[in-house]
Design a protein around this motif. Structure first.
Motif, mmCIF file in Angstrom:
data_model
loop_
_atom_site.group_PDB
_atom_site.id
_atom_site.type_symbol
_atom_site.label_atom_id
_atom_site.label_comp_id
_atom_site.label_asym_id
_atom_site.label_seq_id
_atom_site.Cartn_x
_atom_site.Cartn_y
_atom_site.Cartn_z
ATOM 1 N N GLY A 105 0.840 -1.188 0.000
ATOM 2 C CA GLY A 105 0.000 0.000 0.000
ATOM 3 C C GLY A 105 0.882 1.247 0.000
ATOM 4 O O GLY A 105 2.099 1.163 -0.080
ATOM 5 N N GLU A 107 0.868 5.689 1.338
ATOM 6 C CA GLU A 107 0.224 6.680 2.186
ATOM 7 C C GLU A 107 -1.065 7.189 1.524
ATOM 8 O O GLU A 107 -1.108 7.406 0.305
ATOM 9 C CB GLU A 107 1.204 7.825 2.389
ATOM 10 C CG GLU A 107 0.954 8.581 3.660
ATOM 11 C CD GLU A 107 2.113 9.520 3.951
ATOM 12 O OE1 GLU A 107 2.602 10.174 3.006
ATOM 13 O OE2 GLU A 107 2.517 9.593 5.116
ATOM 14 N N HIS A 108 -2.105 7.369 2.324
ATOM 15 C CA HIS A 108 -3.381 7.895 1.838
ATOM 16 C C HIS A 108 -3.156 9.294 1.254
ATOM 17 O O HIS A 108 -2.366 10.070 1.804
ATOM 18 C CB HIS A 108 -4.352 7.953 3.027
ATOM 19 C CG HIS A 108 -5.762 8.248 2.641
ATOM 20 N ND1 HIS A 108 -6.177 9.511 2.308
ATOM 21 C CD2 HIS A 108 -6.837 7.444 2.528
ATOM 22 C CE1 HIS A 108 -7.472 9.462 2.009
ATOM 23 N NE2 HIS A 108 -7.883 8.211 2.146
ATOM 24 N N ASN A 111 -3.141 12.059 3.669
ATOM 25 C CA ASN A 111 -1.950 12.102 4.518
ATOM 26 C C ASN A 111 -0.714 12.558 3.756
ATOM 27 O O ASN A 111 0.206 13.123 4.348
ATOM 28 C CB ASN A 111 -1.702 10.732 5.160
ATOM 29 C CG ASN A 111 -2.616 10.517 6.351
ATOM 30 O OD1 ASN A 111 -2.877 11.454 7.102
ATOM 31 N ND2 ASN A 111 -3.120 9.310 6.507
ATOM 32 N N GLN A 112 -0.703 12.306 2.444
ATOM 33 C CA GLN A 112 0.416 12.807 1.638
ATOM 34 C C GLN A 112 0.436 14.329 1.688
ATOM 35 O O GLN A 112 1.484 14.944 1.879
ATOM 36 C CB GLN A 112 0.279 12.350 0.180
ATOM 37 C CG GLN A 112 0.511 10.856 -0.027
ATOM 38 C CD GLN A 112 0.246 10.432 -1.475
ATOM 39 O OE1 GLN A 112 0.319 11.241 -2.406
ATOM 40 N NE2 GLN A 112 -0.062 9.171 -1.670
ATOM 41 N N GLU A 321 -9.011 18.255 3.943
ATOM 42 C CA GLU A 321 -9.641 17.582 2.797
ATOM 43 C C GLU A 321 -9.725 18.534 1.608
ATOM 44 O O GLU A 321 -9.451 18.155 0.484
ATOM 45 C CB GLU A 321 -11.044 17.081 3.151
ATOM 46 C CG GLU A 321 -11.061 15.824 4.005
ATOM 47 C CD GLU A 321 -10.832 16.123 5.477
ATOM 48 O OE1 GLU A 321 -10.746 17.321 5.839
ATOM 49 O OE2 GLU A 321 -10.745 15.173 6.265
ATOM 50 N N ILE A 336 -12.469 10.476 -0.291
ATOM 51 C CA ILE A 336 -11.335 10.491 0.625
ATOM 52 C C ILE A 336 -11.564 9.528 1.794
ATOM 53 O O ILE A 336 -10.632 8.933 2.313
ATOM 54 C CB ILE A 336 -11.081 11.930 1.123
ATOM 55 C CG1 ILE A 336 -10.599 12.781 -0.060
ATOM 56 C CG2 ILE A 336 -10.096 11.967 2.266
ATOM 57 C CD1 ILE A 336 -10.317 14.220 0.276
ATOM 58 N N ASN A 339 -12.126 4.839 1.111
ATOM 59 C CA ASN A 339 -11.010 3.884 1.061
ATOM 60 C C ASN A 339 -11.203 2.792 0.016
ATOM 61 O O ASN A 339 -10.905 1.629 0.248
ATOM 62 C CB ASN A 339 -10.760 3.263 2.432
ATOM 63 C CG ASN A 339 -9.974 4.205 3.311
ATOM 64 O OD1 ASN A 339 -9.260 5.055 2.807
ATOM 65 N ND2 ASN A 339 -10.108 4.065 4.611
ATOM 66 N N VAL A 341 -9.835 1.047 -3.022
ATOM 67 C CA VAL A 341 -8.465 0.994 -3.564
ATOM 68 C C VAL A 341 -8.373 1.472 -5.003
ATOM 69 O O VAL A 341 -7.333 1.943 -5.435
ATOM 70 C CB VAL A 341 -7.827 -0.409 -3.447
ATOM 71 C CG1 VAL A 341 -7.448 -0.717 -2.015
ATOM 72 C CG2 VAL A 341 -8.743 -1.468 -3.999
ATOM 73 N N LEU A 344 -7.755 5.019 -4.346
ATOM 74 C CA LEU A 344 -6.475 5.267 -3.661
ATOM 75 C C LEU A 344 -5.276 4.977 -4.563
ATOM 76 O O LEU A 344 -4.260 5.671 -4.488
ATOM 77 C CB LEU A 344 -6.386 4.415 -2.386
ATOM 78 C CG LEU A 344 -7.445 4.723 -1.318
ATOM 79 C CD1 LEU A 344 -7.311 3.758 -0.162
ATOM 80 C CD2 LEU A 344 -7.323 6.160 -0.824
ATOM 81 N N ASN A 345 -5.407 3.962 -5.421
ATOM 82 C CA ASN A 345 -4.298 3.586 -6.304
ATOM 83 C C ASN A 345 -3.901 4.694 -7.265
ATOM 84 O O ASN A 345 -2.830 4.657 -7.850
ATOM 85 C CB ASN A 345 -4.660 2.334 -7.125
ATOM 86 C CG ASN A 345 -4.419 1.075 -6.310
ATOM 87 O OD1 ASN A 345 -3.707 1.101 -5.311
ATOM 88 N ND2 ASN A 345 -5.027 -0.010 -6.731
#
Ligand code: DAH
Length: 347
Positions: A105, A107-108, A111-112, A321, A336, A339, A341, A344-345
């Motif tokens: 995985g 970092e979200h 969070n980045q 956000e 956001i 979650n 993927v 997120l990817n």
């Protein structure tokens, strides 16, 4: 009798040779050597023999027994070896089959952006601080100069824990200003990211829980120029050197003067229109609101034991956000938090 014994020996050898399992072997052992077995049955007839024949037959019977026992032992060893061999073959591992790929995985995306903002402010000498999400109304409102009856205190906007409205889920990170100022002598230079809560239905731009980043600087001779410098530096870092910003007068109870900072819409470049249509990113405004800020109100400083005659400060509060959405061109806040993927990817 001699013949009988020889037949037993011969048949036993054949039977044992064709036995394939430990259970079949055991069955044969009982049948041949057991108390009710064939050999015992023959031996019981020994009494009928003449004294001369008896030792001869006895010897023969012993040799038959010894042969059977030896054969039993031999087959037992063979059967166990064969079973082991079969098991090993069955459980063989093909080390040439490619392994399952382990997907790491990352970092979200939110969070980045948080990390990027934190690093920038740490580089400017800010300290990162953390505080409670369950907060006293005193810190969340009163000591921030927000008077009783102010609309933001309303029960329809705020999650209260107690009937007297004294304990709540913080609605903003601004109470961290109070928590730091009441304990720290200036100079103060802090950044306080964290979760905040409001009674909002979730939609493309709202969520009952979201994140804010609070900043506070208190020292001698701090001016609005310092505030502008810090925030313009931040926004150019996040949105690029050519990002266009503006400061607009506003009102917050805990700052005076107060302002909001907007960024020119990156989609319509401030025109409010894209291909003759109202710009969907800024809803035709041409500007995107980024944060609230201002010079810390003298009442707030004084309430924390800081002399407003000697010290001044600036504060700002931004939605994380919103920053991430602008930075990463995300058009729905709920993505956001979902979650998924597949989403997120992309980051
Ligand atoms: N707490 C404000 C809000 O949630 C944002 C804010 C405005 C924070 C002005 C500040 C400030 O520190 O000076 O809307």
């Amino acid at each position: 009798m001699k013949q009988q014994l020889e037949i037993i020996r011969q048949q036993a050898m054949q039977a044992l040779e064709s036995a394939e399992t430990p259970a079949a072997l055991e069955e044969l052992r009982v049948k041949l050597l057991g108390k009710k077995g064939e050999l015992t049955a023959v031996l019981k007839q020994m009494g009928k023999l003449s004294p001369e024949e008896r030792p001869v037959m006895g010897q023969l019977a012993n040799s038959v027994r010894a042969d059977i026992e030896a054969k039993l032992e031999e087959r037992k060893t063979e059967i166990y070896a064969a079973a082991l061999e079969a098991k090993l073959r069955q459980e063989a591992i093909d080390v040439t089959i490619p392994g399952k790929a382990v997907t790491l995985g990352h970092e979200h995306p939110m969070n980045q952006v948080l990390q990027q903002i934190k690093e920038l402010f740490v580089g400017m000498g800010y300290q990162i601080v953390d505080g409670p999400e369950i907060e006293l109304a005193d810190y969340n409102f009163t000591r921030l100069n927000i008077e009783e009856g102010h609309p933001s205190r309303d029960r329809s906007d705020t999650f209260y824990f107690t009937d007297d409205d004294s304990l709540l889920l913080r609605t903003q990170t601004s109470p961290m200003q109070i928590r730091v100022m009441e304990k720290t002598e200036p100079p103060i230079c802090i950044l306080a990211p964290g979760r905040v809560y409001r009674k909002d239905e979730a939609d493309a731009t709202h969520s009952p829980m979201f994140h804010q980043i609070e900043g506070l600087v208190v020292a001698e001779n701090i001016t609005m120029g310092n505030l502008k410098g810090a925030l313009v530096t931040l926004m150019k870092q996040i949105y690029g050197q050519d990002a266009i910003m503006r400061f607009r007068p506003h009102h917050f109870p805990f700052t005076e003067p107060s302002c909001e900072m907007d960024m020119q819409c990156h989609k319509c470049h401030g025109t409010g229109q894209v291909d003759g249509q109202v710009c969907s990113t800024c809803h035709g405004e041409g500007w995107i609101e980024l944060l609230g800020a201002g010079m810390v109100h003298p009442n707030v400083l004084e309430g924390c034991g800081i002399d407003p005659g000697k010290y001044s400060g600036f504060a700002f509060g931004m939605g994380l956000e919103r920053m991430a959405m602008g930075r990463m061109r995300i058009n729905d806040l709920r993505l956001i938090f979902d979650n998924d993927v597949r989403f997120l990817n992309q980051f």
